[in-house]
Design a protein around this motif. Structure first.
Motif, PDB file in Angstrom:
ATOM      1  N   ALA A 164      41.632  32.573  38.464  1.00 46.55           N
ATOM      2  CA  ALA A 164      41.693  34.118  39.566  1.00 46.55           C
ATOM      3  C   ALA A 164      40.719  34.628  39.951  1.00 46.55           C
ATOM      4  CB  ALA A 164      42.514  34.410  37.984  1.00 46.55           C
ATOM      5  N   VAL A 165      39.809  34.151  39.121  1.00 45.93           N
ATOM      6  CA  VAL A 165      38.075  35.388  40.188  1.00 45.93           C
ATOM      7  C   VAL A 165      38.388  33.839  41.102  1.00 45.93           C
ATOM      8  CG1 VAL A 165      35.837  34.668  40.013  1.00 45.93           C
ATOM      9  CG2 VAL A 165      37.199  35.700  37.603  1.00 45.93           C
ATOM     10  N   LEU A 166      37.574  32.614  41.165  1.00 46.13           N
ATOM     11  CA  LEU A 166      37.651  31.601  42.293  1.00 46.13           C
ATOM     12  C   LEU A 166      38.330  32.283  43.189  1.00 46.13           C
ATOM     13  CD1 LEU A 166      35.706  29.185  43.187  1.00 46.13           C
ATOM     14  CD2 LEU A 166      37.311  27.484  41.764  1.00 46.13           C
ATOM     15  N   LYS A 167      40.063  32.155  43.301  1.00 51.90           N
ATOM     16  CA  LYS A 167      41.177  32.370  44.433  1.00 51.90           C
ATOM     17  C   LYS A 167      40.182  33.060  44.921  1.00 51.90           C
ATOM     18  CE  LYS A 167      45.327  32.864  45.159  1.00 51.90           C
ATOM     19  NZ  LYS A 167      46.987  32.890  44.413  1.00 51.90           N
ATOM     20  N   VAL A 168      40.137  34.556  44.416  1.00 49.23           N
ATOM     21  CA  VAL A 168      40.323  35.581  44.777  1.00 49.23           C
ATOM     22  C   VAL A 168      38.723  35.326  45.710  1.00 49.23           C
ATOM     23  CG1 VAL A 168      39.415  37.914  44.815  1.00 49.23           C
ATOM     24  CG2 VAL A 168      41.193  37.269  43.617  1.00 49.23           C
ATOM     25  N   ALA A 169      37.437  35.195  45.288  1.00 48.69           N
ATOM     26  CA  ALA A 169      36.304  34.926  46.018  1.00 48.69           C
ATOM     27  C   ALA A 169      36.600  33.800  47.272  1.00 48.69           C
ATOM     28  CB  ALA A 169      34.973  33.869  44.771  1.00 48.69           C
ATOM     29  N   GLU A 170      36.786  32.813  46.809  1.00 47.92           N
ATOM     30  CA  GLU A 170      37.598  32.035  48.023  1.00 47.92           C
ATOM     31  C   GLU A 170      38.078  33.128  49.449  1.00 47.92           C
ATOM     32  OE1 GLU A 170      38.656  27.978  46.272  1.00 47.92           O
ATOM     33  OE2 GLU A 170      36.976  27.703  46.318  1.00 47.92           O
ATOM     34  N   ASP A 172      38.894  35.969  50.305  1.00 50.41           N
ATOM     35  CA  ASP A 172      38.097  37.050  50.467  1.00 50.41           C
ATOM     36  C   ASP A 172      36.481  37.110  51.295  1.00 50.41           C
ATOM     37  OD1 ASP A 172      40.364  38.644  49.826  1.00 50.41           O
ATOM     38  OD2 ASP A 172      39.290  39.775  48.415  1.00 50.41           O
ATOM     39  N   TYR A 173      36.062  35.490  50.322  1.00 47.90           N
ATOM     40  CA  TYR A 173      34.393  35.689  50.813  1.00 47.90           C
ATOM     41  C   TYR A 173      34.267  34.214  50.728  1.00 47.90           C
ATOM     42  CZ  TYR A 173      33.756  40.497  49.013  1.00 47.90           C
ATOM     43  OH  TYR A 173      34.711  42.043  49.403  1.00 47.90           O
ATOM     44  N   PRO A 174      35.214  33.449  51.883  1.00 41.96           N
ATOM     45  CA  PRO A 174      34.976  31.919  51.887  1.00 41.96           C
ATOM     46  C   PRO A 174      33.209  31.903  52.886  1.00 41.96           C
ATOM     47  CG  PRO A 174      36.116  33.374  53.934  1.00 41.96           C
ATOM     48  CD  PRO A 174      36.165  34.394  52.607  1.00 41.96           C
ATOM     49  N   GLY A 175      32.614  30.758  51.700  1.00 42.05           N
ATOM     50  CA  GLY A 175      31.541  30.042  52.706  1.00 42.05           C
ATOM     51  C   GLY A 175      30.705  30.721  52.135  1.00 42.05           C
ATOM     52  N   MET A 176      30.682  32.030  51.297  1.00 41.51           N
ATOM     53  CA  MET A 176      30.258  33.201  50.809  1.00 41.51           C
ATOM     54  C   MET A 176      29.339  33.093  49.462  1.00 41.51           C
ATOM     55  SD  MET A 176      30.431  36.712  53.052  1.00 41.51           S
ATOM     56  CE  MET A 176      30.992  36.861  54.083  1.00 41.51           C
ATOM     57  N   SER A 177      30.438  32.041  48.467  1.00 42.84           N
ATOM     58  CA  SER A 177      29.657  32.304  47.301  1.00 42.84           C
ATOM     59  C   SER A 177      29.706  31.103  47.144  1.00 42.84           C
ATOM     60  CB  SER A 177      30.451  32.657  45.737  1.00 42.84           C
ATOM     61  OG  SER A 177      31.791  32.348  46.633  1.00 42.84           O
ATOM     62  N   GLN A 178      28.381  30.343  45.726  1.00 44.43           N
ATOM     63  CA  GLN A 178      28.307  28.614  45.235  1.00 44.43           C
ATOM     64  C   GLN A 178      28.937  28.731  43.727  1.00 44.43           C
ATOM     65  OE1 GLN A 178      24.534  27.488  45.731  1.00 44.43           O
ATOM     66  NE2 GLN A 178      24.735  25.427  44.376  1.00 44.43           N
ATOM     67  N   LEU A 179      29.814  28.065  43.037  1.00 48.57           N
ATOM     68  CA  LEU A 179      29.884  28.063  41.751  1.00 48.57           C
ATOM     69  C   LEU A 179      28.867  27.416  40.917  1.00 48.57           C
ATOM     70  CD1 LEU A 179      32.735  28.079  39.863  1.00 48.57           C
ATOM     71  CD2 LEU A 179      32.950  26.005  40.326  1.00 48.57           C
ATOM     72  N   ILE A 189      32.993  31.643  33.791  1.00 47.14           N
ATOM     73  CA  ILE A 189      32.497  31.862  35.829  1.00 47.14           C
ATOM     74  C   ILE A 189      31.251  32.065  36.151  1.00 47.14           C
ATOM     75  CG2 ILE A 189      34.381  32.773  36.612  1.00 47.14           C
ATOM     76  CD1 ILE A 189      34.612  31.508  38.545  1.00 47.14           C
ATOM     77  N   ALA A 190      31.037  31.862  36.727  1.00 45.82           N
ATOM     78  CA  ALA A 190      29.607  32.269  37.521  1.00 45.82           C
ATOM     79  C   ALA A 190      29.341  32.032  38.628  1.00 45.82           C
ATOM     80  CB  ALA A 190      28.605  31.985  36.730  1.00 45.82           C
ATOM     81  N   LEU A 191      28.927  32.694  39.847  1.00 46.55           N
ATOM     82  CA  LEU A 191      29.526  33.092  40.725  1.00 46.55           C
ATOM     83  C   LEU A 191      27.906  33.058  41.745  1.00 46.55           C
ATOM     84  CD1 LEU A 191      33.033  33.217  41.966  1.00 46.55           C
ATOM     85  CD2 LEU A 191      32.203  31.356  42.489  1.00 46.55           C
ATOM     86  N   CYS A 210      36.280  40.316  42.048  1.00 45.97           N
ATOM     87  CA  CYS A 210      35.791  39.315  40.844  1.00 45.97           C
ATOM     88  C   CYS A 210      36.070  39.727  39.401  1.00 45.97           C
ATOM     89  CB  CYS A 210      34.014  38.680  41.196  1.00 45.97           C
ATOM     90  SG  CYS A 210      34.437  37.998  41.859  1.00 45.97           S
ATOM     91  N   ALA A 211      36.078  40.635  39.237  1.00 44.04           N
ATOM     92  CA  ALA A 211      35.741  41.588  37.910  1.00 44.04           C
ATOM     93  C   ALA A 211      37.255  41.852  37.513  1.00 44.04           C
ATOM     94  CB  ALA A 211      35.410  42.681  37.662  1.00 44.04           C
ATOM     95  N   GLY A 212      37.597  42.842  38.758  1.00 42.53           N
ATOM     96  CA  GLY A 212      39.528  42.746  38.972  1.00 42.53           C
ATOM     97  C   GLY A 212      40.264  41.761  38.556  1.00 42.53           C
ATOM     98  N   ALA A 213      39.920  40.965  39.287  1.00 42.37           N
ATOM     99  CA  ALA A 213      41.113  39.189  39.386  1.00 42.37           C
ATOM    100  C   ALA A 213      40.891  39.246  37.846  1.00 42.37           C
ATOM    101  CB  ALA A 213      40.041  37.676  39.972  1.00 42.37           C
TER     102      ALA A 213
END
Length: 222
Positions: A164-170, A172-179, A189-191, A210-213
């Motif tokens: 759920a968190v990864l889906k939201v991050a990818e 809303d913030y494509p290419g801006m986070s690393q797993l 999960i840690a992003l 992320c926290a909301g997801a």
């Protein structure tokens, strides 16, 4: 500027507006003359000058704050917003121990917790300390399942929160986070977000997303 600072500034400007209106009303009653206008300007100035000084000082403090401190502050503001969604189920962000030293947090840190009505047993959901590096970390443990009366096993729940968190991050913030990988079984999960691209304001929104997801994935049926 943090949530509490914005609230205080709004209250200050509210007081200034009320005083200004009262002075102008008094001026209208007394009549407009050189003497009454000078008195009105003096009265308004006595209220506005301290407020302007306080706002200016607060902005200087924010500008001089180290980048890591600004991201911690932004992340904490996001967690406060999340806590208000479920105030009877979430508490914090607050220390993990009563012996917490804000000047030397060490391993104690601060967290957004699952804790019913701010009392009794609690479990960590999102830690604050990783925010200094632009990292958003979500934790789920057996204590979390117990508090939320979730009968599923920990691996299943952790996987659901992770996705759920990864889906939201990818999204809303494509290419801006690393797993990031973690050996801590409580971290589902840690992003690592790109602080330079997001800035404190963008990071605040990312933390809230992320926290909301994670919250929605855990408490939908609670």
């Amino acid at each position: 500027m943090g949530f509490e600072d914005r609230k205080q500034h709004m209250e200050l400007w509210g007081v200034a507006a009320i005083v200004t209106i009262a002075v102008l009303a008094g001026l209208a009653i007394k009549g407009f003359s050189g003497e009454t206008i000078v008195d009105a300007i003096k009265d308004i100035g006595e209220v506005l000058i301290p407020i302007l000084a306080a706002v200016f000082a607060a902005r200087l403090v924010t500008r001089e704050m180290d980048p890591g401190g600004r991201f911690i502050r932004a992340g904490e503001d996001a967690l406060k917003a999340i806590q208000k969604r479920r105030p009877g189920l979430l508490s914090g962000p607050k220390p993990n121990t009563e012996n917490y030293d804000s000047d030397n947090p060490g391993k104690a840190g601060r967290y957004l917790f699952f804790q019913k009505n701010h009392r009794g047993e609690r479990s960590q959901l999102v830690p604050v300390l990783p925010f200094v590096d632009g990292v958003v970390e979500v934790r789920v443990s057996k204590a979390t399942l117990k508090l939320l009366s979730i009968s599923e096993n920990l691996d299943t729940v952790s996987a659901r929160v992770h996705d759920a968190v990864l889906k939201v991050a990818e999204r809303d913030y494509p290419g801006m986070s690393q797993l990031l990988e973690s050996k801590n079984e409580r971290i589902c999960i840690a992003l690592d977000f790109d602080e330079e691209k997001l800035g404190p304001k963008g990071f605040r929104k990312a933390v809230e997303c992320c926290a909301g997801a994670a919250l929605d994935a855990l408490v939908t049926k609670v």
